[in-house]
Scaffold this motif. Structure first.
Motif, PDB file in Angstrom:
ATOM      1  N   GLU A  30      62.061  33.067  21.552  1.00 42.21           N
ATOM      2  CA  GLU A  30      62.170  34.094  20.512  1.00 42.21           C
ATOM      3  C   GLU A  30      62.438  33.416  19.179  1.00 42.21           C
ATOM      4  OE1 GLU A  30      66.728  35.560  21.057  1.00 42.21           O
ATOM      5  OE2 GLU A  30      65.274  36.353  22.469  1.00 42.21           O
ATOM      6  N   LYS A  31      62.178  34.118  18.110  1.00 40.58           N
ATOM      7  CA  LYS A  31      62.330  33.556  16.773  1.00 40.58           C
ATOM      8  C   LYS A  31      63.723  32.959  16.601  1.00 40.58           C
ATOM      9  CE  LYS A  31      61.562  34.676  11.941  1.00 40.58           C
ATOM     10  NZ  LYS A  31      61.130  35.716  10.993  1.00 40.58           N
ATOM     11  N   GLY A  32      63.779  31.690  16.180  1.00 42.88           N
ATOM     12  CA  GLY A  32      65.052  31.020  15.955  1.00 42.88           C
ATOM     13  C   GLY A  32      65.637  30.332  17.170  1.00 42.88           C
ATOM     14  N   SER A  33      65.032  30.505  18.342  1.00 46.36           N
ATOM     15  CA  SER A  33      65.581  29.858  19.542  1.00 46.36           C
ATOM     16  C   SER A  33      65.022  28.440  19.691  1.00 46.36           C
ATOM     17  CB  SER A  33      65.276  30.699  20.789  1.00 46.36           C
ATOM     18  OG  SER A  33      63.902  30.722  21.065  1.00 46.36           O
ATOM     19  N   GLU A  34      65.489  27.742  20.712  1.00 43.50           N
ATOM     20  CA  GLU A  34      65.116  26.348  20.955  1.00 43.50           C
ATOM     21  C   GLU A  34      63.613  26.207  21.179  1.00 43.50           C
ATOM     22  OE1 GLU A  34      65.895  22.984  24.412  1.00 43.50           O
ATOM     23  OE2 GLU A  34      67.241  24.694  24.259  1.00 43.50           O
ATOM     24  N   LEU A  35      63.026  25.193  20.579  1.00 41.80           N
ATOM     25  CA  LEU A  35      61.598  24.914  20.689  1.00 41.80           C
ATOM     26  C   LEU A  35      61.242  24.585  22.140  1.00 41.80           C
ATOM     27  CD1 LEU A  35      59.011  24.488  18.930  1.00 41.80           C
ATOM     28  CD2 LEU A  35      59.613  22.079  18.898  1.00 41.80           C
ATOM     29  N   LYS A  36      60.211  25.240  22.664  1.00 43.04           N
ATOM     30  CA  LYS A  36      59.766  25.002  24.044  1.00 43.04           C
ATOM     31  C   LYS A  36      58.556  24.083  24.111  1.00 43.04           C
ATOM     32  CE  LYS A  36      62.689  27.562  26.260  1.00 43.04           C
ATOM     33  NZ  LYS A  36      63.639  26.996  27.188  1.00 43.04           N
ATOM     34  N   GLY A  37      57.777  24.034  23.018  1.00 40.30           N
ATOM     35  CA  GLY A  37      56.613  23.167  23.021  1.00 40.30           C
ATOM     36  C   GLY A  37      55.847  23.239  21.721  1.00 40.30           C
ATOM     37  N   ARG A  38      54.887  22.313  21.578  1.00 37.32           N
ATOM     38  CA  ARG A  38      54.018  22.300  20.405  1.00 37.32           C
ATOM     39  C   ARG A  38      52.721  21.612  20.780  1.00 37.32           C
ATOM     40  NH1 ARG A  38      57.524  18.426  16.644  1.00 37.32           N
ATOM     41  NH2 ARG A  38      58.567  20.415  16.538  1.00 37.32           N
ATOM     42  N   ILE A  39      51.687  21.978  20.062  1.00 36.93           N
ATOM     43  CA  ILE A  39      50.384  21.372  20.299  1.00 36.93           C
ATOM     44  C   ILE A  39      49.708  21.143  18.947  1.00 36.93           C
ATOM     45  CG2 ILE A  39      49.240  23.602  20.663  1.00 36.93           C
ATOM     46  CD1 ILE A  39      47.584  22.118  22.857  1.00 36.93           C
ATOM     47  N   HIS A  40      49.149  19.946  18.797  1.00 35.49           N
ATOM     48  CA  HIS A  40      48.440  19.596  17.566  1.00 35.49           C
ATOM     49  C   HIS A  40      47.016  20.138  17.664  1.00 35.49           C
ATOM     50  CE1 HIS A  40      51.515  16.850  15.937  1.00 35.49           C
ATOM     51  NE2 HIS A  40      51.850  16.764  17.215  1.00 35.49           N
ATOM     52  N   LEU A  41      46.701  21.081  16.806  1.00 40.08           N
ATOM     53  CA  LEU A  41      45.419  21.757  16.893  1.00 40.08           C
ATOM     54  C   LEU A  41      44.255  20.943  16.338  1.00 40.08           C
ATOM     55  CD1 LEU A  41      46.530  25.382  16.005  1.00 40.08           C
ATOM     56  CD2 LEU A  41      46.216  24.359  18.264  1.00 40.08           C
ATOM     57  N   LYS A  42      44.530  19.912  15.557  1.00 43.60           N
ATOM     58  CA  LYS A  42      43.458  19.080  14.994  1.00 43.60           C
ATOM     59  C   LYS A  42      42.639  18.410  16.103  1.00 43.60           C
ATOM     60  CE  LYS A  42      44.738  19.192  10.522  1.00 43.60           C
ATOM     61  NZ  LYS A  42      44.194  20.296   9.794  1.00 43.60           N
TER      62      LYS A  42
END
Length: 85
Positions: A30-42
């Motif tokens: 949820e907004k403001g909670s701990e980051l669960k993941g990320r992906i570089h779209l490039k």
């Protein structure tokens, strides 16, 4: 904004909060909670599913995210923003 992410066979689709910034799609529960993941779209291949009009598939080459928007219009906006980032 919020998209659903496919987690696994047992849990299925789970809502997550996504932020698209400078070509990186990050997500957390949820907004403001701990980051669960990320992906570089490039380096990712972003496609809209032909089988499900609300589904977005992001393939980075090493992992795949299956996302689902609330509406078809939302999917169109997300895919466009991701491809333009």
């Amino acid at each position: 904004g919020t998209l659903k992410i496919y987690t696994n066979f047992f849990t299925g689709w789970k809502p997550m909060y996504f932020v698209l910034h400078e070509g990186i799609l990050s997500f957390c529960e949820e907004k403001g909670s701990e980051l669960k993941g990320r992906i570089h779209l490039k380096i990712a291949n972003i496609t809209a599913s032909r089988d499900d009009q609300q589904k977005i598939i992001i393939d980075s080459g090493t992992s795949e995210l299956n996302l689902k928007a609330e509406t078809i219009a939302d999917r169109i906006r997300w895919v466009s923003a991701m491809k333009d980032s």
